[in-house]
Design a protein around this motif. Structure first.
Motif, PDB file in Angstrom:
ATOM      1  N   GLY A 134       0.805  -1.217   0.000  1.00  0.00           N
ATOM      2  CA  GLY A 134       0.000   0.000   0.000  1.00  0.00           C
ATOM      3  C   GLY A 134       0.835   1.262   0.000  1.00  0.00           C
ATOM      4  O   GLY A 134       0.423   2.289  -0.552  1.00  0.00           O
ATOM      5  N   THR A 135       2.019   1.195   0.595  1.00  0.00           N
ATOM      6  CA  THR A 135       2.893   2.373   0.599  1.00  0.00           C
ATOM      7  C   THR A 135       3.494   2.638  -0.777  1.00  0.00           C
ATOM      8  O   THR A 135       3.958   3.748  -1.050  1.00  0.00           O
ATOM      9  N   LEU A 136       3.489   1.621  -1.630  1.00  0.00           N
ATOM     10  CA  LEU A 136       4.069   1.776  -2.965  1.00  0.00           C
ATOM     11  C   LEU A 136       3.079   2.362  -3.965  1.00  0.00           C
ATOM     12  O   LEU A 136       3.479   2.856  -5.016  1.00  0.00           O
ATOM     13  N   GLY A 137       1.776   2.267  -3.660  1.00  0.00           N
ATOM     14  CA  GLY A 137       0.770   2.822  -4.557  1.00  0.00           C
ATOM     15  C   GLY A 137      -0.284   1.807  -4.951  1.00  0.00           C
ATOM     16  O   GLY A 137      -0.132   0.593  -4.732  1.00  0.00           O
ATOM     17  N   ALA A 138      -1.366   2.303  -5.547  1.00  0.00           N
ATOM     18  CA  ALA A 138      -2.502   1.445  -5.906  1.00  0.00           C
ATOM     19  C   ALA A 138      -2.114   0.404  -6.952  1.00  0.00           C
ATOM     20  O   ALA A 138      -2.590  -0.736  -6.913  1.00  0.00           O
ATOM     21  N   LYS A 139      -1.254   0.771  -7.897  1.00  0.00           N
ATOM     22  CA  LYS A 139      -0.860  -0.160  -8.950  1.00  0.00           C
ATOM     23  C   LYS A 139      -0.107  -1.350  -8.367  1.00  0.00           C
ATOM     24  O   LYS A 139      -0.389  -2.513  -8.693  1.00  0.00           O
ATOM     25  N   GLU A 140       0.850  -1.067  -7.495  1.00  0.00           N
ATOM     26  CA  GLU A 140       1.623  -2.140  -6.868  1.00  0.00           C
ATOM     27  C   GLU A 140       0.747  -2.972  -5.930  1.00  0.00           C
ATOM     28  O   GLU A 140       0.890  -4.193  -5.837  1.00  0.00           O
ATOM     29  N   LEU A 141      -0.172  -2.290  -5.243  1.00  0.00           N
ATOM     30  CA  LEU A 141      -1.080  -2.995  -4.341  1.00  0.00           C
ATOM     31  C   LEU A 141      -1.978  -3.952  -5.116  1.00  0.00           C
ATOM     32  O   LEU A 141      -2.215  -5.090  -4.690  1.00  0.00           O
ATOM     33  N   ALA A 142      -2.472  -3.505  -6.261  1.00  0.00           N
ATOM     34  CA  ALA A 142      -3.332  -4.358  -7.080  1.00  0.00           C
ATOM     35  C   ALA A 142      -2.566  -5.574  -7.591  1.00  0.00           C
ATOM     36  O   ALA A 142      -3.043  -6.714  -7.510  1.00  0.00           O
ATOM     37  N   ALA A 143      -1.362  -5.343  -8.121  1.00  0.00           N
ATOM     38  CA  ALA A 143      -0.571  -6.438  -8.682  1.00  0.00           C
ATOM     39  C   ALA A 143      -0.119  -7.412  -7.597  1.00  0.00           C
ATOM     40  O   ALA A 143      -0.257  -8.638  -7.734  1.00  0.00           O
ATOM     41  N   GLY A 144       0.427  -6.872  -6.512  1.00  0.00           N
ATOM     42  CA  GLY A 144       0.879  -7.733  -5.424  1.00  0.00           C
ATOM     43  C   GLY A 144      -0.271  -8.466  -4.766  1.00  0.00           C
ATOM     44  O   GLY A 144      -0.156  -9.642  -4.408  1.00  0.00           O
ATOM     45  N   GLY A 145      -1.406  -7.768  -4.604  1.00  0.00           N
ATOM     46  CA  GLY A 145      -2.572  -8.406  -3.998  1.00  0.00           C
ATOM     47  C   GLY A 145      -3.097  -9.548  -4.843  1.00  0.00           C
ATOM     48  O   GLY A 145      -3.476 -10.605  -4.317  1.00  0.00           O
ATOM     49  N   LEU A 146      -3.115  -9.361  -6.160  1.00  0.00           N
ATOM     50  CA  LEU A 146      -3.557 -10.428  -7.058  1.00  0.00           C
ATOM     51  C   LEU A 146      -2.611 -11.622  -6.969  1.00  0.00           C
ATOM     52  O   LEU A 146      -3.054 -12.779  -6.878  1.00  0.00           O
TER      53      LEU A 146
END
Length: 467
Positions: free
Chosen positions: A45-57
């Motif tokens: 989440g600290t890296l941004g929405a794009k990273e959060l979406a990719a990492g979360g997936l």
């Protein structure tokens, strides 16, 4: 003389206290374990929405297969306990080898599956940039499946010998390692390059390996357990391999079905855009953390109900089930208070609510928390419903009901409300809530009906709980 088939007056308070005393250590262990994933989500989440979406997936897909592999070796504990009770040390050693064998086989197969998901994810309508980053993440974390499943095989082997080992202590050490390594590798500290998203994946893979090595070191130095690991005495037994497979396959299927439902919903939400997927990642993690409380209560209620059934106290068993459900709902409503009053602060624990690039995702999360208030009440109820039915010896019923509620109610409702209708991610979450509600209702009705039958017949039967 007091009948065994009665609940004592004023026992509600005592039953509540007994359930909480047993549930508390279970909850703490659950929370310690889930903290590992939570740290990863917070860092993403600290890296941004794009990273959060990719990492979360990527994490959701990894956990789907990790859970399935864990189910495959879960039966090792039961088989080891049986062999140990019979004094068959050779069979115990054979089961150790069999557990590690299936952990290795499933780990290798699932690694290959994870690494081959790029095209299927694209076909399923996921954002191209999210898929690219998610696959980079999976390429790094996938090898961690092997030590992760080896850890689970050892865990269930030692549990079968009534030596669960310092699992909580090892998990707490793993939490520290996860936080420390993420700090160093993700943000680039102590002259180490900042790996960003890849740093989270590296951390997870390394912690899986270190956790396994720590547990292995414990058993190899334990006076009682070390003898089982003598290479000269270990043997490959086709019969043991078959036994672990036969018992573990339906457990793996159950785990896969439950985890698969949530994975499919994540993929469904992924078609709605990167912001929706980021919102799903955060809200799913919040609900997962809170779920650990109901999981502890469910397990505690199951054990106490088994004891009550074993002595024919069916009315008390019914009361224990109701107490467990009441406690679960109460805890969920307590968590609803910050959801309703401090939504941005809750979300801010996982992602920056002030960063301009996150505003759309944060808006979805804020509204989603209100849906989560209802959703987690149903989630806790169905989880505890599963536990109390296991307490009276019914394990097949909960599986059938869960399959019906998830796949025949929840998934179609999520698709209709979220994809066909214009409600988007909120419709998917509403569909999920409907599926959980249907499951919870059917489980509770089944519990009440079966207890009525037991009370009416007055049969003194020992209920085989899945503890």
């Amino acid at each position: 003389m007091v009948s065994l088939n009665t609940a004592q007056p004023g026992a509600w308070r005592a039953d509540s206290r007994a359930l909480l005393l047993l549930a508390l250590p279970l909850i703490l262990t659950n929370l310690a374990y889930v903290a590992l994933t939570t740290i990863d989500i917070v860092v993403l989440g600290t890296l941004g929405a794009k990273e959060l979406a990719a990492g979360g997936l990527a994490i959701a897909l990894f956990n789907q297969l990790r859970t399935t592999g864990t189910g495959l070796v879960t039966g090792v504990s039961n088989l080891v306990a049986q062999a140990n009770a019979q004094g068959d040390e050779a069979q115990v050693r054979a089961l150790l080898v069999a557990g590690l064998f299936w952990a290795t086989v499933s780990g290798l197969v699932f690694m290959a599956l994870l690494l081959g998901l790029r095209q299927p994810l694209t076909w399923l309508g996921q954002d191209a940039s999210v898929v690219a980053n998610a696959m980079d993440f999976l390429l790094i974390i996938a090898p961690g499946l092997l030590p992760c499943l080896w850890f689970q095989a050892l865990r269930h082997f030692t549990v079968g010998l009534k030596f669960p080992g310092p699992l909580l202590a090892i998990t707490l050490v793993s939490i520290f390692l996860t936080a420390a390594l993420n700090y160093v590798l993700v943000f680039g500290k102590f002259s180490v390059p900042a790996y960003g998203l890849a740093g989270v994946a590296i951390t997870s893979a390394v912690v899986f390996l270190l956790s396994f090595l720590m547990f292995l070191a414990v058993v190899l130095t334990h006076r009682r357990l070390a003898g089982y690991f003598t290479l000269a005495h270990l043997r490959f037994s086709p019969a043991a391999i078959k036994a672990v497979w036969k018992l573990g396959l339906p457990i793996a299927g159950t785990y896969a079905s439950e985890a698969g439902f949530f994975s499919v919903l994540t993929l469904l939400i992924g078609t709605l855009g990167m912001e929706a997927l980021a919102a799903q990642t955060v809200l799913n993690q919040i609900i997962y953390i809170v779920f650990m409380f109901s999981a502890g209560i469910s397990h505690a209620a199951s054990i106490h109900i088994s004891e009550a059934c074993g002595t024919g106290q069916y009315r008390r068993a019914r009361q224990l089930g109701r107490v467990g459900l009441g406690l679960g709902v109460l805890v969920m409503l307590l968590f609803a208070i910050p959801y309703a009053l401090l939504p941005e602060q809750v979300i801010g624990l996982f992602i920056s609510t002030e960063h301009a690039n996150n505003l759309d995702a944060v808006r979805l999360m804020t509204t989603g928390l209100l849906i989560a208030i209802v959703l987690q009440v149903f989630d806790a109820s169905q989880n505890i419903g599963n536990g109390i039915l296991r307490g009276i010896g019914d394990t097949a019923g909960p599986l059938r009901i869960s399959l019906f509620g998830y796949w025949l109610v929840g998934l179609p409702a999520a698709w209709l409300l979220g994809i066909v209708s214009p409600y988007g991610i909120f419709g998917v979450w509403a569909g999920l809530a409907l599926g959980l509600a249907a499951t919870a209702l059917l489980l509770i009705v089944s519990f009440e009906r079966q207890l009525k039958t037991l009370e009416r017949t007055g049969a003194i039967e020992v209920c085989n709980a899945s503890i």
